[in-house]
Design an enzyme around this catalytic site. Sequence first.
Site: not given
Ligand code: ADP
Length: 328
Positions: A141, A144
């Site tokens: 999505k 992500n």
């Molecule tokens: P979850 O699996 O709990 O939904 P995510 O991995 O999607 O968590 O991370 C949540 C949010 O954090 C992402 O949508 C983004 O905004 C931020 N984020 C995650 N990983 C990174 C990264 N490597 N660098 C910058 N921002 C990040």
Amino acid sequence: MSDQSMGFPPALKEKYVISKTLGTGACGEVKLAFERETCLKVAIKIINKKKCLLENDRPLNVETEVEILKKVDHPCLIKIKDFYEGEDFYIVLELMEGGELFYKVRRPAKLSEETCKLYFYQMLLAVQYLHQNGIIHRDLKLENILLSSPSEEKCLIKVSDFGQSKLLGESSLMQTLCGTPDYLAPEVLRFESGAKGGGYGRAVDAWSLGVILFICLSGYPPFSETPQKCLRDQICAGSFTFIQEIWDHVSQEALDLVRKLLEVDPIRRLTIQEALLHPWLQDEEMKRIFQELVSKAETAPNLLVKGRKRPRAEDELVGPTKARKLQQ
Ligand code: ADP
């Protein structure tokens, strides 16, 4: 820069200085941090064990997520640097300074078709790599898909969040319901409704990519709940909302690819491999830009101070140690 590392494992605090919150996920926050020795910026994904076990209906899948992150090596997939377990789980990831693609596609300031193509090509390469390595993402999505640059539109993107991913065994049918409803493939919804022969495979990622491409090109989602028709019925019928005035500005080739990805029958839906061969993506200039971005990224690490050299092994005093010395 405040250190917000309360409750973090000592080994993590020894190596990183924790800073502000970058984003919030289903199971916790993602924080900006600095590696003390190198001043490199990183992102630390905190998976709150209690929150995830008590409040969330998503299964806690940290081991699989970390296993996949360690296994993958592709310029369009997020890389893991460290992993810690304490009160919570802490996944140290390379930082993506441009944040989520989600914030770049809202109307009226939507992306140009050229930029959509550059981003979508990278998503396809990333997912092709995952599929070739027996991994189905299952939660593709806009949130992500992370961008490397906050200012340059032509930049690298990376697919992140393997919290819902599945490592395939010999049999590739999966029967667990997961993913965000808006991007869910019809075969997943049909399985939930109790249809015979349930289970789904790699084609679910192709569907979600179709939804992402639709939004990138048009600035609005293909399927959304209305008083007349529920989301599930629209998805299962593959009847997306088509606004002529908006799509008039999009090329026929791009629209053709969207249609072939948003194909209800998973057998007839384009595979990622086939999507990469679609005429819309036969664009040598776009591929050259991508190759140039990859080469640049390989030679420019994510340093705190631009132009600062990486510390050499013989540089004893770096980062906070040096700062402390200076304050004394
Ligand atoms: P979850 O699996 O709990 O939904 P995510 O991995 O999607 O968590 O991370 C949540 C949010 O954090 C992402 O949508 C983004 O905004 C931020 N984020 C995650 N990983 C990174 C990264 N490597 N660098 C910058 N921002 C990040």
